[in-house]
Design an enzyme around this catalytic site. Structure first.
Site, mmCIF file in Angstrom:
data_model
loop_
_atom_site.group_PDB
_atom_site.id
_atom_site.type_symbol
_atom_site.label_atom_id
_atom_site.label_comp_id
_atom_site.label_asym_id
_atom_site.label_seq_id
_atom_site.Cartn_x
_atom_site.Cartn_y
_atom_site.Cartn_z
ATOM 1 N N LYS A 44 0.833 -1.200 0.000
ATOM 2 C CA LYS A 44 0.000 0.000 0.000
ATOM 3 C C LYS A 44 0.871 1.255 0.000
ATOM 4 O O LYS A 44 0.662 2.157 -0.796
ATOM 5 C CB LYS A 44 -0.924 -0.016 1.234
ATOM 6 C CG LYS A 44 -1.924 1.130 1.229
ATOM 7 C CD LYS A 44 -2.673 1.222 2.556
ATOM 8 C CE LYS A 44 -3.671 0.121 2.715
ATOM 9 N NZ LYS A 44 -5.051 0.534 2.586
ATOM 10 N N ARG A 114 -3.248 3.028 8.759
ATOM 11 C CA ARG A 114 -3.540 1.700 8.191
ATOM 12 C C ARG A 114 -2.285 0.858 8.095
ATOM 13 O O ARG A 114 -1.197 1.374 7.896
ATOM 14 C CB ARG A 114 -4.078 1.822 6.762
ATOM 15 C CG ARG A 114 -5.363 2.551 6.615
ATOM 16 C CD ARG A 114 -5.618 2.722 5.115
ATOM 17 N NE ARG A 114 -6.434 3.883 4.855
ATOM 18 C CZ ARG A 114 -7.728 3.819 4.560
ATOM 19 N NH1 ARG A 114 -8.334 2.667 4.477
ATOM 20 N NH2 ARG A 114 -8.408 4.916 4.329
ATOM 21 N N GLY A 123 -8.102 -7.054 4.648
ATOM 22 C CA GLY A 123 -8.889 -7.091 5.873
ATOM 23 C C GLY A 123 -8.230 -7.845 7.012
ATOM 24 O O GLY A 123 -8.842 -8.056 8.047
ATOM 25 N N MET A 125 -5.442 -7.044 8.748
ATOM 26 C CA MET A 125 -4.911 -6.260 9.862
ATOM 27 C C MET A 125 -5.749 -5.015 10.053
ATOM 28 O O MET A 125 -6.753 -4.832 9.392
ATOM 29 C CB MET A 125 -3.451 -5.963 9.606
ATOM 30 C CG MET A 125 -2.632 -7.228 9.799
ATOM 31 S SD MET A 125 -0.919 -6.970 9.555
ATOM 32 C CE MET A 125 -0.886 -6.445 7.879
ATOM 33 N N ARG A 369 -3.664 -1.467 -6.095
ATOM 34 C CA ARG A 369 -2.856 -2.675 -5.928
ATOM 35 C C ARG A 369 -3.267 -3.662 -7.019
ATOM 36 O O ARG A 369 -4.321 -3.494 -7.640
ATOM 37 C CB ARG A 369 -3.070 -3.303 -4.557
ATOM 38 C CG ARG A 369 -4.507 -3.688 -4.313
ATOM 39 C CD ARG A 369 -4.702 -4.235 -2.921
ATOM 40 N NE ARG A 369 -6.123 -4.335 -2.625
ATOM 41 C CZ ARG A 369 -6.616 -4.496 -1.422
ATOM 42 N NH1 ARG A 369 -5.832 -4.549 -0.388
ATOM 43 N NH2 ARG A 369 -7.901 -4.599 -1.224
ATOM 44 N N HIS A 485 -16.142 -8.727 1.624
ATOM 45 C CA HIS A 485 -15.046 -9.574 2.099
ATOM 46 C C HIS A 485 -15.148 -10.985 1.520
ATOM 47 O O HIS A 485 -14.189 -11.533 0.982
ATOM 48 C CB HIS A 485 -15.074 -9.628 3.634
ATOM 49 C CG HIS A 485 -14.018 -10.516 4.204
ATOM 50 N ND1 HIS A 485 -14.260 -11.832 4.519
ATOM 51 C CD2 HIS A 485 -12.718 -10.290 4.478
ATOM 52 C CE1 HIS A 485 -13.150 -12.368 4.982
ATOM 53 N NE2 HIS A 485 -12.194 -11.458 4.977
ATOM 54 N N GLU A 775 13.753 -45.221 -7.511
ATOM 55 C CA GLU A 775 12.792 -44.958 -6.433
ATOM 56 C C GLU A 775 13.250 -45.480 -5.080
ATOM 57 O O GLU A 775 12.479 -45.481 -4.125
ATOM 58 C CB GLU A 775 11.389 -45.460 -6.788
ATOM 59 C CG GLU A 775 11.322 -46.873 -7.290
ATOM 60 C CD GLU A 775 9.945 -47.296 -7.795
ATOM 61 O OE1 GLU A 775 8.933 -46.692 -7.422
ATOM 62 O OE2 GLU A 775 9.913 -48.265 -8.569
ATOM 63 N N SER A 794 13.380 -42.975 -14.710
ATOM 64 C CA SER A 794 12.199 -42.220 -14.293
ATOM 65 C C SER A 794 12.188 -42.207 -12.770
ATOM 66 O O SER A 794 12.174 -43.262 -12.136
ATOM 67 C CB SER A 794 10.928 -42.880 -14.831
ATOM 68 O OG SER A 794 9.806 -42.143 -14.412
ATOM 69 N N GLY A 796 10.822 -42.240 -9.375
ATOM 70 C CA GLY A 796 9.575 -42.565 -8.673
ATOM 71 C C GLY A 796 9.662 -41.921 -7.302
ATOM 72 O O GLY A 796 10.052 -42.549 -6.322
ATOM 73 N N ASN A 798 7.485 -41.006 -5.221
ATOM 74 C CA ASN A 798 6.616 -41.459 -4.117
ATOM 75 C C ASN A 798 7.397 -42.414 -3.220
ATOM 76 O O ASN A 798 7.521 -42.206 -2.021
ATOM 77 C CB ASN A 798 5.378 -42.184 -4.652
ATOM 78 C CG ASN A 798 4.563 -41.305 -5.574
ATOM 79 O OD1 ASN A 798 4.631 -40.083 -5.481
ATOM 80 N ND2 ASN A 798 3.798 -41.909 -6.461
ATOM 81 N N CYS A 861 7.951 -39.522 -12.396
ATOM 82 C CA CYS A 861 6.571 -39.984 -12.512
ATOM 83 C C CYS A 861 5.888 -40.130 -11.154
ATOM 84 O O CYS A 861 4.760 -40.596 -11.069
ATOM 85 C CB CYS A 861 6.489 -41.284 -13.304
ATOM 86 S SG CYS A 861 7.306 -42.664 -12.478
ATOM 87 N N TYR A 881 11.506 -34.739 -19.069
ATOM 88 C CA TYR A 881 10.055 -34.623 -18.950
ATOM 89 C C TYR A 881 9.606 -34.810 -17.508
ATOM 90 O O TYR A 881 10.332 -35.344 -16.672
ATOM 91 C CB TYR A 881 9.337 -35.642 -19.851
ATOM 92 C CG TYR A 881 9.508 -37.075 -19.405
ATOM 93 C CD1 TYR A 881 8.615 -37.643 -18.483
ATOM 94 C CD2 TYR A 881 10.532 -37.870 -19.886
ATOM 95 C CE1 TYR A 881 8.776 -38.958 -18.061
ATOM 96 C CE2 TYR A 881 10.698 -39.177 -19.476
ATOM 97 C CZ TYR A 881 9.822 -39.716 -18.560
ATOM 98 O OH TYR A 881 9.953 -40.997 -18.126
HETATM 99 C C1 PEP Z 1 6.689 -43.841 -7.290
HETATM 100 O O1 PEP Z 1 7.106 -44.593 -6.419
HETATM 101 O O2 PEP Z 1 6.918 -42.634 -7.316
HETATM 102 C C2 PEP Z 1 5.842 -44.376 -8.366
HETATM 103 C C3 PEP Z 1 5.495 -43.613 -9.378
HETATM 104 O O3 PEP Z 1 5.381 -45.630 -8.197
HETATM 105 P P1 PEP Z 1 4.108 -45.991 -7.299
HETATM 106 O O4 PEP Z 1 3.503 -44.702 -6.866
HETATM 107 O O5 PEP Z 1 3.235 -46.783 -8.165
HETATM 108 O O6 PEP Z 1 4.750 -46.753 -6.207
HETATM 109 MG MG MG Z 2 6.893 -46.726 -6.700
#
Ligand code: PEP
Ligand code: MG
Length: 912
Positions: A44, A114, A123, A125, A369, A485, A775, A794, A796, A798, A861, A881
């Site tokens: 502001k 202000r 809103g 503060m 703003r 608001h 992974e 790739s 993994g 997760n 992935c 990718y």
């Molecule tokens: C991962 O582990 O990131 C993966 C893509 O495999 P999943 O989620 O199937 O274990």
């Molecule tokens: Mg996996």
């Protein structure tokens, strides 16, 4: 204690280190600050300085910098003496410009105080208006502008000051005001006369004394220091903290304080106050759009107590159709406003949200703003501005938050569905919201946490409701306009909102909502259409929107600058097709296990697992082969020649087996086996930790015939779809590799089976590549060895996150213990990868791999592949990718483009 002291000392020094100035004056075309100084002056303050420099009419004032806020809070709430001196000097300058004197009984200067942080926190503060009023100056103001106006201003000031500085509960004032209106038999504040207001002032002063045990401060300077301190302190209040948490705003930023000469929109019918956007914030259309209230002050428009009037024809809604516009009522001031808003938008090259006041026909700008907008509007405005030549296409691409795009792709109400319309309000923020009615923000938060979808229904919302708004699918209010608001915050959050639905009667006692004779109870389902303002009873079905126009322009520009490709995780032709519509350039992960779970084939899968010997297993696999071949052919067709990464079977086999007794009997009977045998096999295959152990490539090593069957199905399907022209790109991926020996063995298996299939089909041109997932941490560490045997990697992420951190999530998606709550990590490691986290392993894996094989294709992935922050991280590392779920594909495309734009900008900056 010693630690605390040291920290305080450390925080108290930065001002002198960075800049000597703490107070920045602006007024009459000159300003000590500028728009570039947001860190120091807050949004502001920086914009007030910038507007002043642009020659836009801004009431004179000054900004106390954010560094003083940090210093103030570190020093235990003390305003430094040097700052006080600078403030008094700046105040004297204001006095000279407006020819009034602070505290002068005959000709008093009044100021507003202000907050203004670096990032907009609407809103969140506190604000105090009309500061400088006391018993004497109120008399003086009465002589100048009439007693009604003077005492109305004074009672508002006492309430705001009492609430913000002295912690007097605002209900104390409001109850007294309501009682007085009832005694006088009137409904509107405006119907109270000068004597009523004078009486109210006396009573308000008593309320303050009653609560604080001290008289209300009559010395304007004491008021000023009190207000400045309260604004600095408000940076630490619960609302502000919650807002910072939701919007990831660091606490260390602090807020600035803006003190400015008051201008009045409530001195009579030639006065007004309003809020406007340089373009429609809901649709993005290029029309000047806003609302105003005649004879009103400051927050009245946003508070939603009176229904505001449209500033022009283009701002009319169904509800304000009959109301006169500012253009009609105050044509001169409107013309000037039109000129100013054009100037501001051109200068900032961005849609502006402006606040103005008209005092006795003269226009004053109080704020400008960057305007909050819906996703749809954000896309349209970015594209239009690029086409108008205001910004470049590269900049347009950076103007839309990637994660917000997902909302555009998600369903809206099915136009053909039967609907029971029960009410209509203002279309405050588009999108469909289907949920159960909740009547308080706390309830919204609790029920949402328990997994319910809820719609928050309120008379109006206030900053105290922010957590409930965040938790709800949508927000419905009985009062308030398009700039209320509820409307502003909902648009910012990308939530559906219907505001100002006047037909609603909310009964907190019976927990019911009444609309035109109908009664809905808390917990009942309702549906909102934020684009039309309609409210429906029950759950209305939704449909996926068509994508075109500005959206495709923006995505085309994004694709033109991004380097990283975007693929999708898809296991079915339908998902693959959907993802291609969203722009997927291939499949980065096809999980074959999902195909095994289909009801029509699970029995064959179980037969394969329960087979007593190899011959029996091969008989079962022969049944599965044509099914898998059909799956893969469908996906290859859907992807029309784009690369498709298919992962060979990953989960432990017991996941496919029956569990309950009934199910075990059923399966045993269908397969002609004994229940005891089936139960024994289930027990044999079960493992304590299903995340590790006998799964992934280890399964392929124990049961090579499964991977052989899958390879055959892939290659046969590729031959079938690609024909002699070989227009398919299968990529066969091996999961959970941790040792080069595993990869060597399985690569040979895949190669041999491929060769066998191709021998049966002379002339076929299919050439699958073979790669590995990275992974588990060991895979990243020995990636150089793996790269010798892999055509692609790739990540993994997760499993890499779970195994790297030895963390897992519960059903609600929380991982225990919560490392973010405990401050160990800044981001949820399952959402974002970065250098401090699992990203460190990714960098090692990528660098090790590419050292051995420069052309190694590298992708991701795990779920992180659709997270904008992680996409940017992967882009910086040089990934080929990212792969994510279909709905996240446009998100990833835009994030990848923004990463490229950032890298380009950095390169340019380096060159100059
Ligand atoms: C991962 O582990 O990131 C993966 C893509 O495999 P999943 O989620 O199937 O274990
Ligand atoms: Mg996996």
């Amino acid at each position: 204690m010693a630690v605390k002291k040291r920290a305080a000392k450390k925080q108290a020094t930065p001002r002198s280190a960075k800049t000597a100035r703490a107070v920045f004056f602006f007024g009459n075309g000159q300003a000590q600050g500028s728009g570039a100084m947001k860190e120091l002056l807050g949004g502001k303050g920086a914009n007030l300085a910038e507007m002043t420099r642009l020659g836009v009419p801004v009431p004179p004032g000054f900004t106390i910098s954010t560094e003083i806020c940090t210093e103030f809070n570190a020093r235990g709430g003390k305003i430094p003496d040097a700052v006080k001196r600078d403030v008094l000097e700046a105040l004297a300058k204001i006095e000279r410009f407006v020819e009034k004197k602070f505290g002068d009984a005959a000709n008093p200067l009044l100021v507003s105080v202000r907050s203004g942080a670096r990032a907009s926190m609407p809103g969140m503060m506190d604000t105090i208006l009309n500061l400088g009023l006391n018993d004497a100056t109120a008399e003086g103001l009465a002589a100048q502008a009439g007693p009604r106006f003077a005492y109305d201003s004074y009672r508002r000031f006492i309430q705001m000051y009492g609430d913000v500085v002295e912690n007097v509960p605002h209900e104390r004032f409001e109850t007294r005001l309501d009682e007085l209106k009832e005694q006088r038999g009137v409904f509107q504040d405006t119907e109270l006369g000068a004597d009523d207001l004078k009486q109210l002032v006396a009573e308000y002063l008593e309320i303050v004394r009653d609560v604080t045990g001290k008289p209300f401060p009559q010395d304007p300077h004491e008021q000023l220091w009190g207000a400045v301190a309260a604004v600095f302190r408000s940076w630490q209040n619960d609302r502000a903290k919650k807002y910072r948490e939701i919007h990831a705003i660091p606490e260390s930023w602090g807020t600035a304080v803006n003190v400015q000469a008051m201008v009045f929109g409530n001195m009579g019918d030639d006065c007004a106050t309003g809020v406007a956007f340089t373009r429609n914030p809901s649709t993005g259309d290029r029309v000047f759009y806003g609302e105003y209230l005649k004879n009103a002050q400051g927050e009245d428009v946003v508070a939603g107590i009176r229904t505001p009037q449209p500033i022009n024809k283009g701002s009319r809604t169904a509800e304000s159709q009959h109301l006169p516009t500012l253009e009609q009522e105050m044509p001169r001031a409107y013309k000037e406003l039109l000129r100013v808003q054009l100037r501001l938008e051109k200068h900032y090259r961005e849609m502006q949200d402006i606040e103005f006041t008209i005092e006795r026909g003269k226009l004053w700008m109080l704020q400008t703003r960057t305007g909050k907008r819906t996703v749809k509007a954000a896309v349209k405005i970015a594209v239009d501005m690029a086409k108008e030549g205001l910004i470049s296409k590269d900049v347009a691409v950076t103007r839309v938050a990637p994660e917000s795009l997902e909302k555009l792709l998600h369903p809206t109400l099915d136009p053909d569905a039967a609907k029971e319309l029960i009410a209509k309000g203002l279309p405050a923020s588009p999108g469909a919201a289907v949920g159960r009615i909740v009547l308080s923000a706390d309830e919204a938060e609790q029920r949402a946490k328990a997994g319910d979808k809820v719609v928050l229904v309120r008379i109006e919302t206030s900053p105290d409701d922010i957590h409930g708004m965040h938790a709800a699918e949508g927000i419905l209010t009985a009062r308030g306009g398009m700039t209320s608001h509820a409307a502003v915050v909902a648009r910012g959050m990308g939530k559906s909102c219907v505001a100002g639905c006047g037909a609603l009667r909310i009964d907190a006692a019976t927990r019911e909502v009444r609309v035109g004779g109908q009664v809905l109870a808390a917990g009942d389902w309702i549906t909102l259409d934020g684009a039309s303002g309609e409210v429906f009873r029950g759950q209305v079905p939704t449909v996926t929107p068509e994508l075109g126009g500005s959206f495709s322009d923006l995505m085309r520009w994004a694709d033109a600058i991004r380097v990283v490709k975007v693929r999708t995780n898809a296991d079915t032709p339908a998902d693959a097709e959907l993802a291609r519509r969203f722009g997927a350039e291939g499949i980065g992960l096809c999980r074959t296990e999902h195909m095994f779970f289909e009801p029509s084939r699970i029995l064959a899968v179980r037969e394969m697992i329960l087979a007593p010997d190899l011959a029996a297993r091969e008989r079962a696999l022969a049944k599965l082969l044509p099914m898998q071949r059909g799956d893969f052919a469908g996906i290859f067709r859907a992807m029309a020649g784009l690369p498709v990464t298919i992962r060979l079977l990953d989960p432990p086999l017991h996941e496919f087996l029956p569990h309950g007794d009934d199910e075990i009997h059923e399966v045993a009977e269908a397969l002609g086996e004994s229940a005891a045998m089936v139960r024994a096999k289930v027990e044999e295959l079960s493992e304590f930790n299903p995340m590790l152990g006998h799964r992934g490539c280890r399964l392929g090593i124990s049961f090579p015939e499964i991977y052989r069957m899958q390879t055959r199905a892939i290659v046969e399907a590729a031959c079938e779809v690609g024909g002699a022209r070989g227009r398919v790109q299968p990529e066969i991926m091996l999961p959970l590799i941790a040792h080069r020996g595993e990869l060597a063995l399985l690569r040979k298996l895949v190669e041999d089976e491929t060769a066998a299939v191709l021998r049966e089909r002379p002339g076929a041109k299919v050439k699958p590549t073979i790669g590995t997932m990275i992974e588990v941490p060991r895979a990243a560490l020995i990636a150089d060895q793996l790269a010798e045997l892999a055509d692609f990697f790739s990540f993994g992420t997760n499993d890499l996150t779970q195994t790297g951190y030895a963390l897992s999530r519960d059903d609600a998606g929380k991982f225990l213990p919560d490392y973010v709550d405990r401050g160990i990590l800044t981001d949820d490691p399952f959402v974002s990868v970065d250098e401090e986290g699992i990203g460190a392993l990714m960098r090692i894996g990528l660098e090790n791999g590419r050292r051995v094989r420069g052309d190694l294709k590298v992708g991701i992935c795990g779920e992180h592949g659709g997270d904008p922050k992680s996409v940017r991280f992967c882009a910086r590392l040089g990934f080929d990718y990212v792969s994510c779920s279909p709905f996240r594909v446009p998100v990833a495309r835009l994030a990848a483009a923004q990463a490229a734009a950032e890298q380009l900008a950095a390169k340019r900056a380096k060159r100059t």
